[in-house]
Design a protein around this motif. Sequence first.
Motif, PDB file in Angstrom:
ATOM      1  N   THR A 265      11.671   4.709  16.609  1.00  0.00           N
ATOM      2  CA  THR A 265      11.198   3.378  16.256  1.00  0.00           C
ATOM      3  C   THR A 265       9.645   3.839  15.967  1.00  0.00           C
ATOM      4  O   THR A 265       8.928   4.532  16.808  1.00  0.00           O
ATOM      5  N   VAL A 266       9.099   3.222  14.934  1.00  0.00           N
ATOM      6  CA  VAL A 266       7.673   3.271  14.348  1.00  0.00           C
ATOM      7  C   VAL A 266       7.155   2.267  15.070  1.00  0.00           C
ATOM      8  O   VAL A 266       7.307   1.048  14.645  1.00  0.00           O
ATOM      9  N   ARG A 267       6.116   2.407  15.978  1.00  0.00           N
ATOM     10  CA  ARG A 267       5.331   1.607  16.830  1.00  0.00           C
ATOM     11  C   ARG A 267       4.586   0.646  15.927  1.00  0.00           C
ATOM     12  O   ARG A 267       4.625  -0.595  15.984  1.00  0.00           O
ATOM     13  N   ASP A 268       3.665   1.352  14.794  1.00  0.00           N
ATOM     14  CA  ASP A 268       2.904   0.411  13.939  1.00  0.00           C
ATOM     15  C   ASP A 268       3.199   0.956  12.617  1.00  0.00           C
ATOM     16  O   ASP A 268       3.334   2.341  12.490  1.00  0.00           O
ATOM     17  N   SER A 269       3.284  -0.027  11.539  1.00  0.00           N
ATOM     18  CA  SER A 269       3.556   0.539  10.498  1.00  0.00           C
ATOM     19  C   SER A 269       2.858  -0.254   9.108  1.00  0.00           C
ATOM     20  O   SER A 269       2.767  -1.701   9.371  1.00  0.00           O
ATOM     21  N   GLU A 270       2.449   0.291   8.147  1.00  0.00           N
ATOM     22  CA  GLU A 270       1.907  -0.753   7.161  1.00  0.00           C
ATOM     23  C   GLU A 270       2.839  -1.425   6.281  1.00  0.00           C
ATOM     24  O   GLU A 270       2.406  -2.637   5.938  1.00  0.00           O
ATOM     25  N   TRP A 271       4.234  -1.432   6.599  1.00  0.00           N
ATOM     26  CA  TRP A 271       5.051  -2.108   6.033  1.00  0.00           C
ATOM     27  C   TRP A 271       5.211  -3.470   6.784  1.00  0.00           C
ATOM     28  O   TRP A 271       5.648  -4.547   6.409  1.00  0.00           O
ATOM     29  N   TYR A 272       4.982  -3.350   8.186  1.00  0.00           N
ATOM     30  CA  TYR A 272       5.099  -4.654   8.942  1.00  0.00           C
ATOM     31  C   TYR A 272       3.828  -5.453   8.424  1.00  0.00           C
ATOM     32  O   TYR A 272       3.977  -6.771   8.478  1.00  0.00           O
ATOM     33  N   THR A 273       2.762  -5.095   8.290  1.00  0.00           N
ATOM     34  CA  THR A 273       1.499  -5.699   7.979  1.00  0.00           C
ATOM     35  C   THR A 273       1.807  -6.356   6.445  1.00  0.00           C
ATOM     36  O   THR A 273       1.295  -7.503   6.375  1.00  0.00           O
ATOM     37  N   LEU A 274       2.477  -5.808   5.666  1.00  0.00           N
ATOM     38  CA  LEU A 274       2.590  -6.299   4.318  1.00  0.00           C
ATOM     39  C   LEU A 274       3.565  -7.402   4.389  1.00  0.00           C
ATOM     40  O   LEU A 274       3.516  -8.297   3.752  1.00  0.00           O
ATOM     41  N   SER A 275       4.608  -7.476   5.299  1.00  0.00           N
ATOM     42  CA  SER A 275       5.443  -8.328   5.449  1.00  0.00           C
ATOM     43  C   SER A 275       4.573  -9.582   6.090  1.00  0.00           C
ATOM     44  O   SER A 275       5.221 -10.801   5.515  1.00  0.00           O
TER      45      SER A 275
ATOM     46  N   LEU B 171      -8.683  -4.138   0.016  1.00  0.00           N
ATOM     47  CA  LEU B 171      -7.528  -4.795  -0.191  1.00  0.00           C
ATOM     48  C   LEU B 171      -6.361  -3.876   0.461  1.00  0.00           C
ATOM     49  O   LEU B 171      -5.510  -4.381   0.970  1.00  0.00           O
ATOM     50  N   HIS B 172      -6.613  -2.321   0.766  1.00  0.00           N
ATOM     51  CA  HIS B 172      -5.775  -1.678   1.334  1.00  0.00           C
ATOM     52  C   HIS B 172      -5.608  -1.824   2.851  1.00  0.00           C
ATOM     53  O   HIS B 172      -4.597  -2.028   3.435  1.00  0.00           O
ATOM     54  N   ARG B 173      -6.681  -2.007   3.465  1.00  0.00           N
ATOM     55  CA  ARG B 173      -6.817  -2.433   4.825  1.00  0.00           C
ATOM     56  C   ARG B 173      -6.041  -3.858   4.885  1.00  0.00           C
ATOM     57  O   ARG B 173      -5.461  -3.935   6.124  1.00  0.00           O
ATOM     58  N   PHE B 174      -6.497  -4.767   4.459  1.00  0.00           N
ATOM     59  CA  PHE B 174      -5.990  -6.107   4.304  1.00  0.00           C
ATOM     60  C   PHE B 174      -4.250  -6.063   4.374  1.00  0.00           C
ATOM     61  O   PHE B 174      -3.654  -6.757   5.071  1.00  0.00           O
ATOM     62  N   PHE B 175      -3.752  -5.425   3.341  1.00  0.00           N
ATOM     63  CA  PHE B 175      -2.033  -5.325   3.215  1.00  0.00           C
ATOM     64  C   PHE B 175      -1.651  -4.285   3.533  1.00  0.00           C
ATOM     65  O   PHE B 175      -0.264  -4.534   4.226  1.00  0.00           O
ATOM     66  N   LEU B 176      -2.285  -3.341   4.137  1.00  0.00           N
ATOM     67  CA  LEU B 176      -1.481  -1.975   4.577  1.00  0.00           C
ATOM     68  C   LEU B 176      -1.909  -1.547   5.665  1.00  0.00           C
ATOM     69  O   LEU B 176      -1.536  -0.210   6.049  1.00  0.00           O
ATOM     70  N   SER B 177      -2.944  -1.824   6.454  1.00  0.00           N
ATOM     71  CA  SER B 177      -3.201  -1.408   7.965  1.00  0.00           C
ATOM     72  C   SER B 177      -2.235  -1.634   8.722  1.00  0.00           C
ATOM     73  O   SER B 177      -1.632  -2.579   8.822  1.00  0.00           O
ATOM     74  N   PRO B 178      -1.751  -0.432   9.510  1.00  0.00           N
ATOM     75  CA  PRO B 178      -0.737  -0.482  10.382  1.00  0.00           C
ATOM     76  C   PRO B 178      -0.844  -1.604  11.431  1.00  0.00           C
ATOM     77  O   PRO B 178      -1.952  -1.934  11.975  1.00  0.00           O
ATOM     78  N   SER B 179       0.487  -2.175  11.679  1.00  0.00           N
ATOM     79  CA  SER B 179       0.516  -3.341  12.868  1.00  0.00           C
ATOM     80  C   SER B 179       1.824  -3.050  13.296  1.00  0.00           C
ATOM     81  O   SER B 179       2.699  -2.463  12.975  1.00  0.00           O
ATOM     82  N   SER B 180       1.790  -4.177  14.707  1.00  0.00           N
ATOM     83  CA  SER B 180       3.244  -4.230  15.297  1.00  0.00           C
ATOM     84  C   SER B 180       4.199  -4.899  14.535  1.00  0.00           C
ATOM     85  O   SER B 180       3.885  -5.972  13.638  1.00  0.00           O
ATOM     86  N   GLY B 181       5.564  -4.595  14.955  1.00  0.00           N
ATOM     87  CA  GLY B 181       6.685  -5.131  14.363  1.00  0.00           C
ATOM     88  C   GLY B 181       7.119  -6.274  14.861  1.00  0.00           C
ATOM     89  O   GLY B 181       8.193  -6.819  14.736  1.00  0.00           O
ATOM     90  N   ALA B 182       6.562  -6.562  16.068  1.00  0.00           N
ATOM     91  CA  ALA B 182       7.205  -7.405  17.067  1.00  0.00           C
ATOM     92  C   ALA B 182       7.300  -8.969  16.448  1.00  0.00           C
ATOM     93  O   ALA B 182       8.021  -9.758  16.683  1.00  0.00           O
ATOM     94  N   PRO B 183       6.098  -9.186  15.719  1.00  0.00           N
ATOM     95  CA  PRO B 183       6.247 -10.565  15.070  1.00  0.00           C
ATOM     96  C   PRO B 183       7.410 -10.805  14.131  1.00  0.00           C
ATOM     97  O   PRO B 183       8.016 -11.856  14.199  1.00  0.00           O
TER      98      PRO B 183
END
Length: 321
Positions: free
Chosen positions: A160-170, A7-19
Motif C-alpha cells: 500500500t502506498v500511503r501517499d501518492s500523486e495519483w490520489y491527488t490527481l483523482s 501546477l505540478h504541486r497542485f495536481f501531483l503533490s502526494p496525498s492520502s488515498g482515504a477520500p
Amino acid sequence: MNRFSVLHRFFLSPSSGAPLAFFRIAIALLGLVQAGWLAGSIALLYGENGLVPWAISDGIVDPYLPQLSWLKPVSEFTGLSADTWVYIIMGIYLLSLIMLLLGKFTRVAAFTAWALHMMFINTGFMAAYGVETFMHIALFYCILMPVGHVFSWDARWRTTVRDSEWYTLSIRVLQLHLCLVYVASGVEKAMGTQWWNGEAIWQTMMQGQFSRFDMRWMAGFPLLAKMLGWSTLVLETCYPLFIWWKRTRPYGYLAIVMLHLGIAVFMGLQLFSSVMIIFNTAAFGWPYVQHIYRTRVQPLYEKKKLHRAGRLATQAFWNFE
C-alpha cells in the motif's frame, strides 16, 4: 518553470488515498440501497412489458448503446423469459457492487457495475431520475481512479502506498468536475426569472411528486421563497469561489451539504442528495470528516473502551475474591 512547478504541486503533490476509498465504499453502498428500494418493482420498471415497454425504449435510445432489449435473443436461445434475465442481470449488478464495496477486483467490479448500470438507465425509468447520471459518472470514475488502493480487499495483497500523486490527481478531477456542475446549474437557473422571484421554490413545494409537507403557509411570506431561490443561486454560481478558498471552504462545504439535506427532506430526493454529498465529501469535505472523527468520535470510543476494560477488571477482581 515556476508556473509549471505550481501546477505540478497542485495536481501531483502526494496525498492520502482515504477520500477515494470513502468515495468507492459510499457509492457502492448507495447503489445497493437504491437496488433494495427497487427490488419489488424490477419487472414493472425494467421488464419487457413494464411501464416503459422495450418496444418503446428501443425507438428512443441509440441502438448502439447497451440496453435490456439486447436480452431478447438470449431469452429465445435459453428458453428463459426476458424478465427472468432482467432479474439475473440485476443480480450480477448487485454482486459487482458488493465486490466494489469490498474492494475485491475493484476495477473489474466497477466496470461491470458501470456497464450493467448503463443497460438499466437506457431502459425504463432510471434515466428520468438525476441520481442515475451521477451514479453512472461515479462508477466510471471508480474504473479509472485508484479507489481500491486503500481500505480494500485488493490492498491486502499489494504494497500500500500511503501517499501518492495519483490520489491527488483523482481528487482534483472530482473537484474541478463539481465546480463545473454547480456553476453550470447556477448559471442556467439565473437565466430565468423563476429563481429570482421565488416561483421555482413555490412550484416545487406545491407539486405532489416533491411535496412532503404542507407548505401553503409560504404564500403569506413571498420574501422567504425569494431568499431561498437567491441563496441557491449564490451557492451554485459562487461554488468555486468559496470552496477553493481555505478560510471559507468549511462553511461552503457545510452550506452545500445543508442544501442537499434540505432537498432530501423537503423534496424526498434522498438518493440524489446522498450522491451529491458523497461527491462533495470525497472532493472537499474529507479533512473535516476526519477532524470530527478524531476529535469527537474517537475519544468517545476510547472512553467507552477504557470504561469497559475497568468494569471487566473489577468483575475479575470480585470473582477472584
